[in-house]
Design a protein around this motif. Structure first.
Motif: not given
Lengths: 393, 417
Positions: A115, B161-162, A268, B342-343, B158, B165-166, B171, B176, A323, A118
């Motif tokens: 999910r 998660r980022e 979102h 967003v990355s 949102n 991940e970022l 990652v 999840e 989402d 990237f």
């Protein structure tokens, strides 16, 4: 102009084959054995397009129950079948549906869905579902057929799909400015500078510069072949990009795959406003693009393939958005397409962590387009056999 | 442990340090650092105390509409990169902006952008956990990643998660379930600001207790009724974060292919200093690996534009010129506060494409040919390429100074730094 001829052309007489990777030098000397004249336009819907509000299951109560605020009302849906219809913003695409030129593929994804934008985008670009590969599927086509100009991205940065470890395919962001003019008195020195020995990254940049010089010369010589055949919608950046792609198609300079993107579909919050607008821009842009090509007798050369890195969560969130999800919808449209809806509709009673379960591997869709449209053996490009329903003629 | 560079700076070392960390500088600036120890040279550049340039003509509150305000804010930052007295601070803020990416389009408030950039400047040498928390609570980030919509019972994932991940773990280092549980911890984090009723209200973070899910959560193996502060603490203190950020710093500042042992050594500094950015960056910029990495980074469009102006000391003034620079950067995909997603920016070889190379060549012409560049060949190649004696010098030395500058800027060597 034949490919062999253009390889000799260079405004600066810089040898293109100097420092070229061996596989390309080899291929440049070969005839166009794997060349064809069919063109594939790949459109990336960046950010994760919501499939359920694109191809709407308007007869399914579970859809409306999961989305009290953002579902597309039944009476607004453009009916395609007794259970499915298109988002109303996609009206300009109905002429393709009516003439059997629009195929919609449902529940497309891949095993162990990711999910992350990237990671998932990298998987779609490389075709490697572990996400480890840094080689794009279109980049591999270029290496396989030995043509560093067989594909072009329209944008400023070449996406992973058009790259391999050895090769970055061209990106163009403005065709009219796509030409190199050195000021008087600097040409000879520039030629000497380009001739200096180099290694590693410096050689990489030098080689890219040589490719650019050759590529710009070739494109500029052929742009006048384009005769505008349709008016494109205004205030639509995506349509403006498609117009430039139409000019490249008309220039007929050997690009077989053209790549561009539209977005962001990362809805979102406040999904309806954003997705409604984007799907409208997408559809009206493609409508104009195909009209333009048709009027120049080029429509039967071009197939359009559109994808997004994932679909979105079935249930809306509290921000009137959705989402990140899993399976999504792909479009194939234009020449060579056998219209219809393919695959199984999502079972909204049987979800995986709230998401549509994927049923069709996207690599099968690539494979079918490679084998049946581009006539390039898919197993060589994708590394294995993948299948998809017969959405091509 | 990263091996410290044990020599005093040569001309090439000094040029390298200035180009990599501080958007480059004139030949005079480079020469002023020669003979210093790596620590002393760095301390001089790492002085982040100067305030913003008082002559900065750009003020977003002058704008006629939101779009103009965004552009003026971008120009304001660009001016500071070019003319400010702390270019290293601006480059570091830009690195952190690429890391904690936001965009003007979605944030939609110059005041929020100003606060966000202020956080990046003010906390860029502090512990990473402090910086991350400040960013997480900035209205710009709350808006950009929708946490202002994240409410009890219907979480918006949102930001959570980022964050993993970022911003911190990278990652593959979380599940999840971790994302979903963390989204719950961030419920109720939003901001208030000016409205029709209260036009002078301050734009600031607020915690809406009623919207917060204070139930039990399991996040990265820890259990508790965590809040957003706890998630930031857990994520920034995680060992994977040390490695993830060490790798990212190396790729941005040192080499597109860092050695794994170097990254591990920097991660070790990170862990021992609890992510203290001043200590981490000092270890990096005084290491022998840093000084051994000359010309191993593909130059970004921003380094190309800002670095060339600074190296050539071009008289860049006037609103029109800045708008034109921003258009160039937008075309090259590298306008500040307008990342592709967003990355942030991928960097490295992704900067090299036909269109980008061509645009750089056109920019080089506009910077040099009509301008009064009068530098001699040695100063020119020192400031632009980091050495007085390059393979280009004999080829260009008989040409005029503007032609020399132009040719250096369009050479493959100038594509690196």
């Amino acid at each position: 102009m034949k490919r062999r001829e253009f390889l000799k052309i260079s405004s600066l007489a810089i040898s293109l084959t100097t420092g070229m990777p061996a596989f390309l030098a080899r291929a440049a000397a070969q005839a166009q054995s794997m060349a064809g004249d069919k063109i594939l336009v790949v459109i990336q819907l960046s950010g994760g397009n919501d499939g359920l509000n694109t191809l709407v299951p308007y007869a399914n109560g579970a859809y409306y129950a999961a989305r009290p605020n953002i579902a597309i009302p039944k009476q607004e849906v453009l009916t395609l079948s007794s259970s499915l219809g298109l988002h109303p913003s996609m009206k300009p695409l109905m002429r393709f549906w009516d003439t059997g030129k629009l195929a919609l593929l449902e529940s497309v994804g891949y095993p162990n869905p990711n999910r992350s934008h990237f990671s998932s985008m990298a998987i779609w670009h490389s075709g490697d579902v572990t996400g480890a590969s840094k080689e794009g599927w279109i980049g591999r086509i270029a290496e396989t057929i030995g043509d560093p100009f067989c594909a072009t991205n329209f944008g400023s940065v070449t996406p992973l799909a058009l790259r391999t470890n050895e090769l970055i395919l061209p990106s163009i962001d403005n065709l009219d400015k796509f030409q190199l003019k050195l000021p008087q008195g600097t040409e000879k020195a520039f030629e000497q500078i380009m001739g200096l020995p180099r290694q590693n990254d410096a050689e990489f940049v030098a080689q890219a510069t040589r490719h650019m010089i050759s590529n710009t010369a070739k494109v500029q010589q052929n742009l006048s072949k384009y005769k505008a055949g349709a008016s494109y919608p205004e205030n639509n950046k995506f349509a403006a990009k498609l117009k430039e792609l139409a000019r490249l198609v008309a220039a007929n300079t050997g690009q077989r795959i053209l790549y561009t993107d539209i977005g962001s579909f990362d809805t979102h919050a406040g999904q309806r406003a954003d997705q409604d607008r984007l799907l409208g821009e997408f559809s009206s842009g493609i409508d104009a693009f195909m009209k333009d090509l048709d009027s120049q007798g080029l429509g039967d050369k071009v197939m359009v393939l559109a994808f997004s890195e994932f679909g979105r969560r079935v249930a809306e969130n509290d921000s009137a958005g959705t989402d990140h999800g899993q399976g999504g919808v792909m479009f194939v449209l234009g020449a060579g397409v056998k219209g219809g809806i393919y695959g199984d509709s999502p079972d909204l009673e049987k979800l995986n962590q709230g998401d549509v379960v994927y049923k069709q591997d996207f690599r099968g869709v690539y494979a079918r387009v490679l084998d049946n449209w581009l006539k390039i053996p898919s197993k060589t490009i994708m590394g294995a056999e993948f299948t998809a329903p017969a959405f091509t003629v | 442990m990263l091996t410290p560079y044990s020599r005093t700076l040569s001309l090439e070392d000094a040029a390298h340090l200035v180009r990599r960390t501080s958007f480059g500088g004139s030949a005079t600036k480079i020469r002023s650092l020669v003979g210093k120890t790596p620590q002393d040279a760095l301390l001089q550049l790492m002085d982040f105390t100067p305030s913003e340039n008082s002559k900065n003509p750009f003020d977003p509150s002058d704008a006629v509409n939101k779009n103009a305000a965004d552009k003026i804010f971008q120009a304001k930052w660009l001016f500071e990169m070019i003319h400010g007295e702390a270019p290293m601070r601006e480059k570091l803020a830009f690195f952190l902006h690429g890391h904690f990416a936001i965009s003007t389009e979605k944030v939609g408030s110059p005041e929020a952008l100003d606060q966000y950039l202020g956080v990046l400047r003010e906390h860029s040498l502090k512990p990473f956990g402090v910086l991350t928390l400040e960013i997480a609570k900035s209205p710009a980030m709350l808006r950009y990643l929708d946490n202002d919509q994240n409410k009890k019972g219907k979480p918006n994932e949102n930001f959570a998660r980022e964050l993993f991940e970022l911003f911190t773990l990278g990652v593959g280092n979380y599940s999840e379930k971790d994302v979903q549980e963390s989204a719950r911890a961030f419920t109720g984090w939003t901001f208030t600001g000016p409205s029709k009723k209260a036009p002078n209200a301050k734009l600031q973070f607020v915690f809406q207790r009623k919207q917060h899910d204070d139930g039990n959560k399991t996040i990265l193996g820890e259990q508790g009724n965590f809040t957003g502060d706890d998630v930031v603490r857990i994520a920034t203190g995680h060992p994977e974060t040390a490695h993830f950020l060490a790798n990212k710093l190396f790729k941005f500042y040192v080499s597109s292919n860092p050695k794994p042992e170097d990254v591990a050594a920097l991660a070790d500094v990170w862990t021992r200093s609890r992510g203290d950015l001043q200590q981490v960056l000092t270890a990096l910029f005084t290491s022998s690996s840093f000084y051994a990495s000359k010309n191993q980074v593909v130059k970004s469009p921003l380094d190309f534009v800002v670095g060339s102006i600074r190296a050539l000391e071009l008289p860049i003034q006037g609103e029109g010129v800045y708008q034109s620079l921003l258009r160039t950067l937008t075309g090259l995909g590298h306008a500040p506060l307008d990342p592709p997603n967003v990355s942030g920016w991928e960097g490295g070889r992704s900067w090299v494409s036909d269109g980008a190379l061509l645009s750089r060549i056109q920019t080089a012409a506009s910077f040099t040919l009509s301008k009064k560049v009068t530098l001699n060949t040695k100063d020119l190649t020192l400031a632009l390429l980091g050495s007085e004696t390059t393979a280009l010098n004999p080829i260009i030395q008989k040409l005029t100074s503007p032609q020399q500058a132009y040719l250096v800027m369009i050479s493959p060597e100038y594509g690196l730094m």
